[in-house]
Write a protein that holds these residues in place. Structure first.
Motif, mmCIF file in Angstrom:
data_model
loop_
_atom_site.group_PDB
_atom_site.id
_atom_site.type_symbol
_atom_site.label_atom_id
_atom_site.label_comp_id
_atom_site.label_asym_id
_atom_site.label_seq_id
_atom_site.Cartn_x
_atom_site.Cartn_y
_atom_site.Cartn_z
ATOM 1 N N ASP A 347 -85.366 16.518 -59.846
ATOM 2 C CA ASP A 347 -84.991 16.180 -61.221
ATOM 3 C C ASP A 347 -85.417 17.300 -62.178
ATOM 4 O OD1 ASP A 347 -84.427 13.864 -59.889
ATOM 5 O OD2 ASP A 347 -85.214 12.540 -61.427
ATOM 6 N N TRP A 348 -84.623 17.523 -63.208
ATOM 7 C CA TRP A 348 -84.993 18.519 -64.209
ATOM 8 C C TRP A 348 -84.256 18.233 -65.512
ATOM 9 C CZ3 TRP A 348 -80.493 19.374 -61.678
ATOM 10 C CH2 TRP A 348 -79.462 20.058 -62.347
ATOM 11 N N TYR A 349 -84.744 18.871 -66.560
ATOM 12 C CA TYR A 349 -84.054 18.861 -67.847
ATOM 13 C C TYR A 349 -84.165 20.252 -68.444
ATOM 14 C CZ TYR A 349 -88.753 18.423 -69.815
ATOM 15 O OH TYR A 349 -90.059 18.638 -70.133
ATOM 16 N N ASP A 350 -83.336 20.539 -69.423
ATOM 17 C CA ASP A 350 -83.379 21.866 -70.030
ATOM 18 C C ASP A 350 -82.774 21.796 -71.422
ATOM 19 O OD1 ASP A 350 -83.913 24.521 -70.306
ATOM 20 O OD2 ASP A 350 -82.765 25.176 -68.560
ATOM 21 N N MET A 351 -83.169 22.746 -72.237
ATOM 22 C CA MET A 351 -82.604 22.920 -73.575
ATOM 23 C C MET A 351 -82.240 24.389 -73.708
ATOM 24 S SD MET A 351 -84.345 22.025 -77.239
ATOM 25 C CE MET A 351 -83.559 22.473 -78.789
ATOM 26 N N ILE A 352 -80.958 24.692 -73.953
ATOM 27 C CA ILE A 352 -80.459 26.057 -73.867
ATOM 28 C C ILE A 352 -79.874 26.469 -75.218
ATOM 29 C CG2 ILE A 352 -78.937 27.624 -72.622
ATOM 30 C CD1 ILE A 352 -78.811 25.527 -70.375
ATOM 31 N N PRO A 353 -80.417 27.482 -75.879
ATOM 32 C CA PRO A 353 -79.771 28.015 -77.091
ATOM 33 C C PRO A 353 -78.450 28.674 -76.697
ATOM 34 C CG PRO A 353 -82.064 28.736 -76.898
ATOM 35 C CD PRO A 353 -81.692 28.139 -75.587
ATOM 36 N N LEU A 354 -77.394 28.379 -77.428
ATOM 37 C CA LEU A 354 -76.075 28.918 -77.122
ATOM 38 C C LEU A 354 -75.781 30.134 -78.001
ATOM 39 C CD1 LEU A 354 -74.071 25.595 -76.723
ATOM 40 C CD2 LEU A 354 -75.133 27.004 -74.952
ATOM 41 N N PRO A 355 -74.846 30.983 -77.568
ATOM 42 C CA PRO A 355 -74.534 32.185 -78.358
ATOM 43 C C PRO A 355 -74.146 31.826 -79.786
ATOM 44 C CG PRO A 355 -73.482 32.289 -76.208
ATOM 45 C CD PRO A 355 -74.073 30.917 -76.326
ATOM 46 N N GLY A 356 -74.464 32.732 -80.745
ATOM 47 C CA GLY A 356 -74.226 32.473 -82.168
ATOM 48 C C GLY A 356 -72.792 32.680 -82.551
ATOM 49 N N VAL A 371 -79.378 19.694 -71.003
ATOM 50 C CA VAL A 371 -78.971 19.507 -69.613
ATOM 51 C C VAL A 371 -79.982 18.604 -68.928
ATOM 52 C CG1 VAL A 371 -78.293 20.651 -67.474
ATOM 53 C CG2 VAL A 371 -78.096 21.865 -69.647
ATOM 54 N N ILE A 372 -79.479 17.683 -68.133
ATOM 55 C CA ILE A 372 -80.351 16.855 -67.308
ATOM 56 C C ILE A 372 -79.660 16.681 -65.963
ATOM 57 C CG2 ILE A 372 -79.404 14.613 -68.052
ATOM 58 C CD1 ILE A 372 -82.365 13.599 -67.995
ATOM 59 N N GLY A 373 -80.428 16.709 -64.889
ATOM 60 C CA GLY A 373 -79.803 16.628 -63.571
ATOM 61 C C GLY A 373 -80.769 16.201 -62.497
ATOM 62 N N ASP A 374 -80.220 16.009 -61.308
ATOM 63 C CA ASP A 374 -80.991 15.499 -60.177
ATOM 64 C C ASP A 374 -80.394 16.063 -58.894
ATOM 65 O OD1 ASP A 374 -82.398 14.125 -58.267
ATOM 66 O OD2 ASP A 374 -81.738 12.122 -58.873
ATOM 67 N N VAL A 375 -81.147 16.953 -58.232
ATOM 68 C CA VAL A 375 -80.741 17.468 -56.929
ATOM 69 C C VAL A 375 -81.145 16.459 -55.861
ATOM 70 C CG1 VAL A 375 -81.039 19.326 -55.240
ATOM 71 C CG2 VAL A 375 -80.939 19.854 -57.679
#
Length: 736
Positions: A347-356, A371-375
């Motif tokens: 399991d993981w989560y993420d926060m990604i800044p996107l291009p301006g 993003v949230i997911g589960d391998v």
């Protein structure tokens, strides 16, 4: 004896001292006795050879059972094996007590040993020494009880600190040290792991001491052999260089024992006494047994602490810090591993800044992705794949791809690395992963969502109403490299909170998706606090309290990893603080798109509307709203080639609210009222709206049209109220 006469033989000397000679071959199972040794064992005074069973029949059974342990102790320490044994006659009576002193030698291949030593008759111990005599049954029972308790306590210790605390509290039978120290080894240096019975700072001279130093603990670590010092004179004679360091503590006896695990000496244990101790074989046996248990406990604690440190490091590297804070929004997250192994799963989560670019707002806060997911799996491989997949998702998102393209590329990436099996990992099965990717525009609250087999998001509205938001989705990542992932657009209104989670939060404790979701929904509805408190409440409801934002001492009944991600658009009543709160009238809104190729989503739209109206005063009006909505959406799919967009909005205070439902499509064909016959299967949509809605209409737009209706909560009729006029339709129907 006169000068010049030959020296007496060894046998003559032993006979003169009433000392017998014996040899015990453990491998052959034979014991050879000279005449004096035979006499001491109650046999005729002549040389003889007996089997082990023959010798055993002459000795007290308790003493016989001690012999092997004493021999093994002497072999381990490289010392003499000393034992007191009671000799029995044919009637089982004790006729004398003998002392045996022998030097054991062992075969390194077989482990069998041979003893060559002496037997000598000794007197019984005086009553005052009964506590320390090896032939006293009470002492043995006390020792066995002590070792049992000590072993249990050390086995239950979970950390090095607990092990040292247990060791300091041990009260040995008949002799208890008042000073303890545990030494470790780092490279060529002696270290102090812990001590008891000393003042803070006393360990200074002994810390970082070279292993070549003339100090007992250093010698024990170098050689792996115990050192016993019964008197200060013994200490001073053997270790003159370090004696001044030990002299100031005023101790009278010392025992330094190796801490050995799997044949490797990991340190030394010192037990110091303020009174003289002779260190009899029984006393040495107790100390050696405690040292072995202490070494095992310290080894287990070290492994546990190393795993915990590795786990924390992996979690810190794989679970990002959420931030920077987005103006007008707040983000909170939790990660809870399962109870076993390295406590790092898929399991993981993420926060990604996107291009301006054009997406950047006036406040400087650009778009970002959650993003949230589960391998699949809870092992090290799952954690490794999770790390690779997370990096890949970050890379694709940072390139500026839309959510559907990000998941499509991630699916091909995961398919490639899990289906390329090498001879070294031919037993590794292909893995898949579920994922939910949300692109967020902080300025407008618009959410573009792509889903790969993951649970749908949920929205907690400003008034506490919770809706599951059905979104279009595709297969889990890694199954089909050519899979498509449609995008769903939702609007997050001020004071609303979106919940993203893995299935570990839902399907735990015997719950399935339905019952688990009802439990989570109840928590969301009843919560009154900020985002961090809400995240804690969600995790604690499943696994108990946590003292950390990502992991903590949770209950051992964890069945699956948990990842939770919360996004709140700040507004009045959200509970996240009032620094940028926006005052809004009470409003609930839901939006659902239904494509021509997805007629099954009509049922989802009906469910969304029922959840939106869960506390509406009239059940009849709720049924009417659901029926009209179903008709409106279905008509778009049947009579046009366009997709349908449903927007339902409820405003006002309880008891006097307004529901407005709008269905928009891109077709210019306006609906018209028909008069279907009794057997007709269609043509009743506008008729139903005219009968059931408080207001309705059709609005042409630049491209396409929208059909809408309104219901007023205050207009609900009470069939049991005689004063309420029976009026089943609106008095004024607006023109289309």
């Amino acid at each position: 004896m006169r000068t010049g006469e030959p020296l007496p033989t060894v046998g003559d000397v032993l006979a003169a001292l009433a000392t017998g000679l014996w040899r015990w071959n453990n491998d052959a199972g034979l014991v050879t006795l000279d005449a004096e040794a035979a006499r001491l064992l109650g046999l005729p005074a002549e040389p003889t050879t007996l089997t082990e069973a023959g010798v055993r029949s002459r000795l007290h059974p308790v003493d016989w059972n001690e012999i092997d342990g004493i021999v093994q102790l002497a072999l381990a320490e490289g010392t003499l094996a000393e034992a007191r044994m009671r000799v029995m006659d044919e009637q089982g009576r004790v006729i004398r007590t003998v002392r045996s002193r022998s030097r054991p030698t062992a075969d390194s291949q077989t482990g069998e040993y041979e003893l060559l030593g002496t037997l000598q008759e000794v007197s019984e111990q005086p009553p005052g020494a009964a506590a320390r005599t090896p032939v006293t049954g009470d002492w043995r029972r006390s020792r066995e009880a002590f070792l049992l308790d000590a072993g249990r306590a050390l086995a239950e210790a979970r950390s090095t600190e607990e092990v040292l605390r247990v060791a300091a509290g041990l009260s040995m039978p008949g002799f208890s040290p008042d000073g303890l120290a545990v030494f470790g080894a780092e490279g060529d240096r002696l270290t102090i792991i812990g001590h008891h019975g000393h003042q803070p700072g006393d360990e200074g001279p002994f810390s970082q001491m070279s292993l070549d130093t003339d100090y007992p603990a250093a010698e024990v670590v170098r050689t792996g052999r115990a050192v016993y010092l019964s008197t200060p004179e013994d200490y001073k004679a053997r270790y003159p260089a370090s004696w001044p360091l030990a002299q100031r503590f005023g101790r009278q006896s010392w025992a330094f024992l190796p801490l050995t695990v799997a044949g490797r000496t990991m340190g030394a244990w010192m037990a110091a006494f303020t009174y003289p101790v002779s260190f009899t074989p029984d006393e040495r046996s107790v100390l050696t047994t405690v040292a072995r248990m202490l070494a095992q406990a310290l080894s287990r604690a070290g492994v546990t602490e190393s795993e915990r440190e590795l786990t924390d490091g992996l979690q810190r590297s794989m679970m990002p810090t959420l931030g920077p804070q987005i103006p007008g929004m707040m983000v909170a997250a939790r990660y809870v591993p399962t109870g076993g192994g390295l406590q790092v799963g898929g399991d993981w989560y993420d926060m990604i800044p996107l291009p301006g670019g054009t997406s950047r707002t006036k406040s400087g806060a650009g778009r970002f992705a959650l993003v949230i997911g589960d391998v699949q799996g809870h092992d090290v491989r799952a954690a490794g794949l999770m790390g690779q997949l997370r990096i890949a998702l970050r890379a694709y998102a940072s390139e500026g791809h839309r959510p559907d393209a990000v998941l499509s590329r991630a699916s091909r990436f995961l398919y490639g690395i899990t289906n390329s099996v090498t001879p070294e990992d031919e037993d590794a099965d292909p893995r898949f992963a579920t994922c939910l990717y949300v692109e967020v525009d902080p300025a407008t609250g618009m959410l573009d969502i792509a889903r790969a087999g993951h649970p749908d998001p949920a929205i907690r509205m400003a008034d506490g109403t919770v809706l599951m938001r059905p979104t279009a989705g595709g297969l889990p990542l890694g199954i089909d490299p050519d899979a498509d992932y449609p995008t769903t657009r939702l609007a997050l209104e001020p004071a609303e909170t979106m919940l993203l989670c893995t299935d570990g939060l839902i399907e735990t404790g015997g719950h399935d998706l339905d019952t688990g979701w009802r439990r989570i929904r109840r928590i969301l509805e009843e919560h009154d606090g900020d985002m961090e408190a809400l995240a804690d409440s969600l995790v604690q409801a499943v696994h108990g309290p946590s003292s950390h934002h990502t992991t903590g001492p949770l209950a051992d009944r964890r069945e699956d990893d948990i990842a939770v991600l919360l996004l709140c658009r700040l507004g009045d009543g959200c509970g996240c603080g009032d620094a940028v709160a926006v005052v809004q009238p009470p409003v609930r809104r839901t939006m659902v798109s239904v494509a021509q190729a997805e007629p099954e989503r009509v049922a989802g739209a009906r469910q969304q509307l029922r959840e939106l109206l869960h506390d509406w005063a009239s059940d009849d009006q709720v049924d009417s709203a659901v029926l009209m909505t179903s008709e409106m959406v279905t008509n778009v799919l049947v009579h046009t080639d366009a997709d349908a967009l449903l927007i339902a909005e409820m405003t006002g205070e309880g008891g006097d609210r307004r529901l407005r439902v709008v269905v928009t499509d891109a077709s210019d064909d306006l609906p018209h009222k028909r008069h279907p016959g009794e057997l007709a299967s269609s043509g009743r949509g506008l008729v139903l709206m005219e009968l059931l809605a408080d207001a309705w209409g059709v609005d042409p737009q630049g491209q396409g049209k929208s059909i809408w209706f309104e219901l007023y909560e205050s207009s609900a009729k009470d069939p049991d109220d005689p004063d309420d006029p029976d009026d089943s339709g609106p008095s004024d129907v607006p023109a289309a």
